[in-house]
Design an enzyme around this catalytic site. Structure first.
Site, PDB file in Angstrom:
ATOM      1  N   ASN A  24     -49.011  16.811  21.277  1.00 13.09           N
ATOM      2  CA  ASN A  24     -49.205  17.353  19.857  1.00 13.09           C
ATOM      3  C   ASN A  24     -48.605  18.852  19.712  1.00 13.09           C
ATOM      4  O   ASN A  24     -48.922  19.508  20.239  1.00 13.09           O
ATOM      5  CB  ASN A  24     -50.868  17.549  19.702  1.00 13.09           C
ATOM      6  N   ARG A  77      -1.946   7.405 -11.390  1.00 16.90           N
ATOM      7  CA  ARG A  77      -3.268   7.530 -12.205  1.00 16.90           C
ATOM      8  C   ARG A  77      -4.618   7.828 -11.510  1.00 16.90           C
ATOM      9  O   ARG A  77      -5.393   8.342 -12.459  1.00 16.90           O
ATOM     10  CB  ARG A  77      -3.575   6.259 -12.897  1.00 16.90           C
ATOM     11  N   ASN A 135     -33.966  26.863  21.696  1.00 11.50           N
ATOM     12  CA  ASN A 135     -33.001  26.044  22.532  1.00 11.50           C
ATOM     13  C   ASN A 135     -31.659  26.889  22.674  1.00 11.50           C
ATOM     14  O   ASN A 135     -31.124  26.364  23.456  1.00 11.50           O
ATOM     15  CB  ASN A 135     -32.802  24.673  22.008  1.00 11.50           C
ATOM     16  N   GLY A 160       9.164  -0.329  -6.432  1.00  8.27           N
ATOM     17  CA  GLY A 160       8.635  -1.611  -7.062  1.00  8.27           C
ATOM     18  C   GLY A 160       8.165  -2.362  -5.782  1.00  8.27           C
ATOM     19  O   GLY A 160       8.280  -2.477  -5.005  1.00  8.27           O
ATOM     20  N   ALA A 189       0.946  -1.138  -0.201  1.00  9.52           N
ATOM     21  CA  ALA A 189      -0.077  -0.004  -0.032  1.00  9.52           C
ATOM     22  C   ALA A 189       0.837   1.206   0.238  1.00  9.52           C
ATOM     23  O   ALA A 189       0.473   2.084   0.451  1.00  9.52           O
ATOM     24  CB  ALA A 189      -0.988   0.022   1.336  1.00  9.52           C
ATOM     25  N   ALA A 190       2.104   1.344  -0.789  1.00 16.04           N
ATOM     26  CA  ALA A 190       2.834   2.367  -0.486  1.00 16.04           C
ATOM     27  C   ALA A 190       3.014   3.123  -2.038  1.00 16.04           C
ATOM     28  O   ALA A 190       3.396   4.303  -1.746  1.00 16.04           O
ATOM     29  CB  ALA A 190       4.390   1.887  -0.308  1.00 16.04           C
TER      30      ALA A 190
END
Ligand code: UD1
Ligand code: CA
Length: 460
Positions: A376, A15, A385, A78, A9-10
């Site tokens: 209600n 792209r 508030n 690589g 994941a380096a």
């Protein structure tokens, strides 16, 4: 079996054209590499090493976990070099499994059945391959005339003839631990990209005794993400998979292709979801709940038989059994609607509990409030508030009747069974059972004339 999983994941992911590290781009609302970590965990490995480089800090923050060792690859030389960085003591492991952080849909099940086949074989290396509709960009699997794998050729190094090969490497490879170190050490960067390719290890294994190649039948499962088009394709496949699981669990999705899940939905049976809904985080749906079209539900629980009508937005709320919400309602964090309560159109509720059977049917804001059973709230009821500095609570007793367009200036309370006259601004507590109202006196002036009448009189 002593297993080490290495996740690559380096890379920057050039792209993608993004400031964000590629593996943190999300699929189903989670970073790609998070999905890969889950697949790895399903094998119960001894250790998981995540090779990070570009945006290492960000990757650590998003997916770092006690069971994940982060290894830094400072320069991206690589995939072979990346695996080397995760070493060098691979000989301690029976097997090392390498996964690409940008292949998020690979299932744990696929890995498990393949790992079993490998463990029972005499091979030192195994690869997962597939046949995508378009193999462009992938490494091609080279085989001899007897069908034995002889190596992998990266697209950029391939001859036109090799490019016409339809079988590709998925980026998933497993090697016996004792073999990996020496093979990696003998890699060279003498290729089109000047990189140390992990894929070159395959030719070494082929020469040393053979490679066990296992084909993944659905190429969608092993699609790699290198650009935003790939990301969209993977997202679509993920959504399709998620929708299928929901339907399997007894949910009617009236248009699965227009249902998006960026997180996890926990449904009971006979839930109906209309087109265009989006689920985020953890969402629980009770039996028989109906979610109307165009709703966004984030980290919330919808009770049995509850109805959420079109275009409602619910976050961090609990909607009780048989409750009704919307259309066009907004329930914010800390809202609890108890059994059979009703929040109608253009009503916003925040950090408030509406007791059983409470109705707030039209155009209201109810924030920091406790509303007792059966009360209600008329159209346009506003709990004031916030004084610009602090938030205050409004308490409304059971059975209270709040007339239309009432402002309740908190902190304030309305007693049980009280009635508040329409249009009142209530700043002091209103007692139970009585009518309270605060209104300017109504006035009519019969001597009043319209300006045009006055002008005419002056002329005459
Ligand atoms: C790679 C394979 C290719 C395969 C494809 C499958 C190589 C040389 N090629 O190509 O055969 O078909 O995956 O999706 O392995 N990475 C590092 N450090 C590096 C370079 C890459 O950690 O120095 C990571 C990347 O972050 C990514 C993974 O390795 O997660 C694969 O790299 P990428 O550049 O995407 O390789 P592909 O060109 O896709
Ligand atoms: Ca890739």
């Amino acid at each position: 079996m002593n297993l080490t999983v290495v996740i690559l994941a380096a890379g920057q992911g050039t792209r993608m054209r993004s400031a964000r590290p590629k593996v943190l781009h999300e699929v189903g609302g989670r970073p790609m590499v998070g999905h890969v970590l889950d697949a790895a965990r399903s094998l119960s490995p001894q250790r998981i090493r995540l090779v990070v480089g570009h945006g290492a800090e960000e990757v650590r923050d998003r997916v770092g976990a006690p069971d994940v060792e982060l290894v830094e690859q400072e320069e991206q030389l690589g995939t072979g070099h990346a695996v080397q960085c995760a070493g060098p003591e691979f000989a301690d492991s029976d097997w090392v499994l390498v996964l690409n952080g940008d292949v998020p849909l690979l299932r744990g099940e696929t890995l498990r059945s393949w790992a079993e086949a490998l463990a029972g074989s005499s091979h030192d290396l195994g690869i997962l391959t597939t046949h995508p509709v378009d193999p462009t960009g992938y490494g091609r699997v080279l085989r001899d005339d007897q069908g034995r794998v002889t190596g992998i050729r990266e697209e950029k190094d391939a001859t036109p003839e090799e490019r016409s090969i339809g079988e590709v490497f998925t980026g998933t490879l497993a090697v016996r631990g004792e073999r990996l170190g020496p093979w990696l050490a003998s890699l060279s960067a003498d290729n089109a990209q000047g990189e140390y390719y992990l894929t070159d290890v395959v030719a070494l294994a082929a020469a040393a005794g053979g490679v066990l190649a296992h084909r993944v039948p659905d190429p969608g499962e092993v699609q790699g993400v290198n650009n935003r088009r790939h990301l969209a394709a993977v997202e679509a496949a993920f959504q399709e998979r998620t929708a299928a699981a929901l339907m399997e669990a007894g949910v009617t999705l009236r248009d699965p292709a227009r249902t998006a899940v960026y997180g996890k939905v926990h449904p009971a049976t006979d839930v109906v979801v209309d087109p265009g809904c989006q689920f985020e985080g953890e969402v629980t749906l009770g039996a028989g709940a109906h979610i109307g079209p165009g709703c966004v539900l984030r980290d919330c629980a919808i009770g049995e038989g509850a109805r959420v009508e079109a275009n409602s937005h619910i976050e961090g709320a609990t909607v009780g059994p048989g409750a009704a919400v919307g259309p066009f309602a907004r329930l914010r964090s800390g809202t609890v609607l108890e059994d059979g309560s009703k929040v109608g159109n253009f009503v916003e509720v925040k950090k408030a509990r509406l007791g059983p059977g409470v109705k707030a049917n039209h155009l209201s804001y109810v924030g920091d409030a406790e509303v007792g059973e059966g009360a209600n709230l008329g159209a346009g009821t506003i709990t004031c508030n916030y004084d610009g500095h602090r938030k205050h609570t409004t308490t409304i007793g059971a059975g209270a009747f709040i007339g239309s367009a009432v402002q309740l200036v908190a902190p304030v309370s309305v007693g049980e069974g009280a009635t508040i006259g329409a249009g009142s601004t209530i700043t002091k507590d209103a007692p139970a059972g009585a009518l309270t109202l605060s209104r300017a006196k109504q006035l009519t002036r019969h001597d009043w004339k319209r300006p045009e009448e006055r002008a005419k009189e002056e002329q005459d």
